[in-house]
Design an enzyme around this catalytic site. Structure first.
Site, short mmCIF file in Angstrom:
data_model
loop_
_atom_site.label_atom_id
_atom_site.label_comp_id
_atom_site.label_asym_id
_atom_site.label_seq_id
_atom_site.Cartn_x
_atom_site.Cartn_y
_atom_site.Cartn_z
N GLY A 48 0.84 -1.20 0.00
CA GLY A 48 0.00 0.00 0.00
C GLY A 48 0.86 1.24 0.00
N GLN A 53 3.35 9.93 0.61
CA GLN A 53 4.63 9.23 0.72
C GLN A 53 5.54 9.49 -0.49
OE1 GLN A 53 2.52 5.35 1.92
NE2 GLN A 53 4.48 5.21 2.98
N CYS A 96 5.90 -0.04 7.12
CA CYS A 96 5.57 1.14 6.31
C CYS A 96 6.76 1.47 5.43
CB CYS A 96 5.24 2.32 7.22
SG CYS A 96 4.81 3.82 6.35
N LEU A 97 6.49 1.76 4.15
CA LEU A 97 7.60 2.07 3.24
C LEU A 97 8.33 3.35 3.64
CD1 LEU A 97 5.98 1.14 -0.21
CD2 LEU A 97 7.66 -0.16 1.12
N HIS A 138 -4.37 1.89 7.75
CA HIS A 138 -2.98 2.37 7.82
C HIS A 138 -2.78 3.48 6.76
CE1 HIS A 138 1.57 1.60 7.91
NE2 HIS A 138 1.40 2.33 6.82
N GLU A 139 -3.24 3.20 5.54
CA GLU A 139 -3.04 4.18 4.46
C GLU A 139 -3.87 5.44 4.69
OE1 GLU A 139 -0.59 3.76 2.58
OE2 GLU A 139 -0.28 1.66 3.10
N HIS A 142 -2.25 7.94 6.81
CA HIS A 142 -1.26 8.79 6.12
C HIS A 142 -1.92 10.08 5.62
CE1 HIS A 142 2.48 6.55 5.98
NE2 HIS A 142 1.87 5.46 5.54
ZN ZN Z 1 2.66 3.56 5.63
#
Ligand code: ZN
Length: 172
Positions: A48, A53, A96-97, A138-139, A142
Site C-alpha cells: 500500500g 509518501q 511502512c515504506l 494504515h493508508e 497517512h
Molecule cells: Zn505507511
C-alpha cells in the site's frame, strides 16, 4: 509511468505529517499519479502507498494485496472515508515504506466500511476485513499525517526513527 522517491521519516518527517487535500476530480493527471504510485509501490516492494509518501498531499491511495504467485490486483482509493468501524479489533504487525525495516503491532478495528472513488472516478462502498482492513486504515492514517509508529510508546517511536535515520545514512 515512473518510479518516484518514497519519502521516509529520516529526512521528510514534516511532509509526512501534512494533512492531505481532497481530490476535486479523477482525471488523466490523477490517473498518471496513481500509475506512478502503483509502480513505485511494486518496485519497493510494498502492499500500500499513500500519495503523501511520494510528496503529493492529495487524498489518494494505491494498494495490491495479491499473494505471491497470484495475478496482480491493483486497487485505487480516491477521497476514501470510513463510514463504520467494528467494535472488535485485530492486532497486526505493521510496517511502512516510509519507515523501512521497522515492524510493530498495532490494534485497529477488525472491519471497516469504506466509501471512495475508484480509478474511473466511480463511487464505491465496500466492507474491508483482515489484511484489507488493516491496510486501508494504515493508508488512510497517512492522509491525516499519522504514522503507525504514532500508536507506539514514545520510546519505541523515537528508537524507530533513529534506526531509520541510521539506515538511510548508511544507504547514501
Ligand atoms: Zn505507511
Amino acid at each position: 509511468m515512473a518510479i518516484r522517491e518514497i519519502l521516509t521519516v529520516a529526512d521528510h518527517a514534516a511532509i509526512l505529517k501534512q494533512v492531505s487535500e481532497p481530490v476535486a476530480r479523477v482525471d488523466d493527471d490523477l490517473r498518471a499519479l496513481m500509475d506512478d504510485m502503483l509502480e513505485t509501490m511494486y518496485d519497493a516492494p510494498g502492499i500500500g502507498l499513500a500519495a503523501i509518501q511520494v510528496g503529493v498531499a492529495k487524498r489518494v491511495i494505491v494498494m495490491d494485496l495479491a499473494r505471491e504467485g497470484e495475478d496482480k490486483q491493483p486497487r485505487y482509493f480516491v477521497n476514501p472515508e470510513i463510514l463504520w468501524r467494528s467494535e472488535d479489533t485485530l492486532p497486526y504487525e505493521e510496517g511502512c515504506l516510509s519507515i523501512p525495516e521497522i515492524y510493530d503491532e498495532v490494534d485497529r478495528p477488525a472491519r471497516v466500511r469504506v466509501r471512495y472513488l475508484n480509478y474511473q472516478g466511480e463511487q464505491v462502498e465496500e466492507e474491508a476485513e483482515g489484511l484489507f482492513a488493516v491496510c486501508i486504515q494504515h493508508e488512510m492514517d497517512h492522509l491525516e499525517g499519522v504514522l503507525f509508529i504514532d500508536y507506539l510508546s514514545r520510546l519505541k517511536r523515537d528508537r524507530a526513527v533513529q534506526k531509520v535515520k541510521k539506515l538511510v545514512r548508511s544507504a547514501a
